[in-house]
Motif scaffolding. Sequence first.
Motif, PDB file in Angstrom:
ATOM      1  N   SER A   1      44.164 -40.176  -6.551  1.00 36.51           N
ATOM      2  CA  SER A   1      44.972 -41.045  -6.933  1.00 36.51           C
ATOM      3  C   SER A   1      45.041 -41.065  -8.282  1.00 36.51           C
ATOM      4  CB  SER A   1      44.429 -42.711  -6.466  1.00 36.51           C
ATOM      5  OG  SER A   1      43.337 -42.408  -7.138  1.00 36.51           O
ATOM      6  N   TYR A   2      46.252 -41.808  -8.724  1.00 40.10           N
ATOM      7  CA  TYR A   2      46.453 -41.722 -10.093  1.00 40.10           C
ATOM      8  C   TYR A   2      45.143 -42.445 -10.881  1.00 40.10           C
ATOM      9  CZ  TYR A   2      47.916 -44.165 -14.635  1.00 40.10           C
ATOM     10  OH  TYR A   2      47.976 -44.637 -15.913  1.00 40.10           O
ATOM     11  N   GLU A   3      44.603 -43.547 -10.173  1.00 42.93           N
ATOM     12  CA  GLU A   3      43.630 -44.262 -10.831  1.00 42.93           C
ATOM     13  C   GLU A   3      42.374 -43.411 -11.219  1.00 42.93           C
ATOM     14  OE1 GLU A   3      46.628 -47.030  -9.127  1.00 42.93           O
ATOM     15  OE2 GLU A   3      45.493 -45.255  -8.490  1.00 42.93           O
ATOM     16  N   LYS A   4      42.056 -42.796 -10.269  1.00 43.14           N
ATOM     17  CA  LYS A   4      40.878 -41.789 -10.273  1.00 43.14           C
ATOM     18  C   LYS A   4      40.953 -40.835 -11.478  1.00 43.14           C
ATOM     19  CE  LYS A   4      39.136 -41.862  -5.479  1.00 43.14           C
ATOM     20  NZ  LYS A   4      38.873 -41.164  -4.217  1.00 43.14           N
ATOM     21  N   GLY A   5      42.042 -40.344 -11.565  1.00 40.66           N
ATOM     22  CA  GLY A   5      42.576 -39.294 -12.475  1.00 40.66           C
ATOM     23  C   GLY A   5      42.599 -39.915 -14.072  1.00 40.66           C
ATOM     24  N   MET A   6      43.158 -41.183 -14.098  1.00 42.42           N
ATOM     25  CA  MET A   6      43.121 -41.847 -15.255  1.00 42.42           C
ATOM     26  C   MET A   6      41.665 -42.362 -15.613  1.00 42.42           C
ATOM     27  SD  MET A   6      44.641 -42.746 -17.931  1.00 42.42           S
ATOM     28  CE  MET A   6      46.006 -43.363 -17.914  1.00 42.42           C
ATOM     29  N   TYR A   7      40.623 -42.731 -14.669  1.00 40.31           N
ATOM     30  CA  TYR A   7      39.418 -42.803 -14.971  1.00 40.31           C
ATOM     31  C   TYR A   7      38.849 -41.691 -15.513  1.00 40.31           C
ATOM     32  CZ  TYR A   7      34.763 -44.525 -14.958  1.00 40.31           C
ATOM     33  OH  TYR A   7      33.380 -45.039 -15.237  1.00 40.31           O
ATOM     34  N   ASN A   8      38.828 -40.515 -14.926  1.00 41.63           N
ATOM     35  CA  ASN A   8      38.226 -39.405 -15.366  1.00 41.63           C
ATOM     36  C   ASN A   8      38.563 -38.884 -16.888  1.00 41.63           C
ATOM     37  OD1 ASN A   8      36.959 -39.382 -12.954  1.00 41.63           O
ATOM     38  ND2 ASN A   8      37.786 -37.330 -12.226  1.00 41.63           N
ATOM     39  N   TYR A   9      39.699 -39.040 -17.143  1.00 39.61           N
ATOM     40  CA  TYR A   9      40.400 -38.821 -18.522  1.00 39.61           C
ATOM     41  C   TYR A   9      39.901 -39.659 -19.207  1.00 39.61           C
ATOM     42  CZ  TYR A   9      43.320 -38.490 -22.306  1.00 39.61           C
ATOM     43  OH  TYR A   9      43.675 -38.344 -23.853  1.00 39.61           O
TER      44      TYR A   9
ATOM     45  N   TYR B   1      37.140 -41.679 -19.025  1.00 38.75           N
ATOM     46  CA  TYR B   1      35.618 -41.575 -19.265  1.00 38.75           C
ATOM     47  C   TYR B   1      35.273 -40.474 -19.951  1.00 38.75           C
ATOM     48  CZ  TYR B   1      30.865 -40.300 -17.718  1.00 38.75           C
ATOM     49  OH  TYR B   1      29.499 -40.412 -17.508  1.00 38.75           O
ATOM     50  N   TYR B   2      35.759 -39.253 -19.935  1.00 42.49           N
ATOM     51  CA  TYR B   2      35.579 -38.019 -20.940  1.00 42.49           C
ATOM     52  C   TYR B   2      36.074 -38.228 -22.275  1.00 42.49           C
ATOM     53  CZ  TYR B   2      34.022 -35.609 -16.699  1.00 42.49           C
ATOM     54  OH  TYR B   2      33.332 -35.235 -15.469  1.00 42.49           O
ATOM     55  N   ASN B   3      37.219 -38.937 -22.211  1.00 45.15           N
ATOM     56  CA  ASN B   3      37.831 -38.906 -23.644  1.00 45.15           C
ATOM     57  C   ASN B   3      36.920 -40.018 -24.521  1.00 45.15           C
ATOM     58  OD1 ASN B   3      40.086 -38.600 -25.419  1.00 45.15           O
ATOM     59  ND2 ASN B   3      40.552 -40.744 -25.130  1.00 45.15           N
ATOM     60  N   VAL B   4      36.504 -41.094 -23.879  1.00 43.97           N
ATOM     61  CA  VAL B   4      35.738 -42.010 -24.539  1.00 43.97           C
ATOM     62  C   VAL B   4      34.332 -41.284 -24.996  1.00 43.97           C
ATOM     63  CG1 VAL B   4      34.064 -43.891 -24.297  1.00 43.97           C
ATOM     64  CG2 VAL B   4      36.423 -43.904 -23.642  1.00 43.97           C
ATOM     65  N   LEU B   5      33.604 -40.441 -24.444  1.00 43.10           N
ATOM     66  CA  LEU B   5      32.554 -39.931 -24.633  1.00 43.10           C
ATOM     67  C   LEU B   5      32.620 -38.738 -25.646  1.00 43.10           C
ATOM     68  CD1 LEU B   5      30.676 -39.360 -21.014  1.00 43.10           C
ATOM     69  CD2 LEU B   5      30.280 -41.032 -23.025  1.00 43.10           C
TER      70      LEU B   5
ATOM     71  N   PRO C   1      32.193 -39.978 -13.282  1.00 43.55           N
ATOM     72  CA  PRO C   1      33.783 -39.328 -12.808  1.00 43.55           C
ATOM     73  C   PRO C   1      33.987 -38.968 -11.525  1.00 43.55           C
ATOM     74  CG  PRO C   1      32.877 -38.372 -14.928  1.00 43.55           C
ATOM     75  CD  PRO C   1      31.846 -38.975 -14.324  1.00 43.55           C
ATOM     76  N   PHE C   2      34.870 -39.150 -10.951  1.00 41.42           N
ATOM     77  CA  PHE C   2      35.354 -38.724  -9.388  1.00 41.42           C
ATOM     78  C   PHE C   2      35.322 -37.136  -9.407  1.00 41.42           C
ATOM     79  CE2 PHE C   2      36.551 -42.988 -10.315  1.00 41.42           C
ATOM     80  CZ  PHE C   2      36.050 -43.906  -8.993  1.00 41.42           C
ATOM     81  N   LYS C   3      34.804 -36.636  -8.041  1.00 45.04           N
ATOM     82  CA  LYS C   3      34.920 -35.329  -7.905  1.00 45.04           C
ATOM     83  C   LYS C   3      36.301 -34.730  -7.552  1.00 45.04           C
ATOM     84  CE  LYS C   3      30.117 -34.593  -7.073  1.00 45.04           C
ATOM     85  NZ  LYS C   3      29.941 -34.172  -8.443  1.00 45.04           N
TER      86      LYS C   3
END
Length: 183
Positions: free
Chosen positions: A55-63, A65-69, A49-51
Amino acid sequence: MAYYKEKGIFDTFFDHRNSLIIQYKNGDISKREFLEGNFDFVQDMKVKPFKRIDSYEKGMYNYQYYNVLAKYYTMLAKDMRKEGKHDKYYIYYLNQGNYYYNEKDRATLHLLRYLNFVNVDAYFIKVESRFLRNKLYEIVLKDYQYAIFHSKSRWLLDILKKEDVFIEGVKKSLIDEYINETY
């Protein structure tokens, strides 16, 4: 995974995510297969995840990433409970799932703050599970396709209400079949 290096992290991630969503919607894969496919893909990408969310993309990726785990480890905990053995693994997986759910909620907040809570709706959703009734709510980013988040977090709910994006009452989820399917 060399492919994402050629195409780009976000294009690769969103293409794969959208592909799994379409396969699930078409009935080609089950909810469990959807979760496992997401988990395997995130692990293969080896992108943490991005620190900073700028950007929307970074925020969506982080969401995601954690949701999947969170969902994957919770699914493993449920498997352990069904088997009726391995209590220490059940507790470990359950704790991992809860940890990642909390991180997912923090990632949601970071993205919402980046977007200044603009064009965001949130509301409780109708669920079949008695445990989730009046606890699970949906957050919709109206300017983006497939940007639908879910949470039970009370602290996040309080922030959504404070930011005046939470709509009182209960609505049907935009992805009702997915939400109410067990895995």
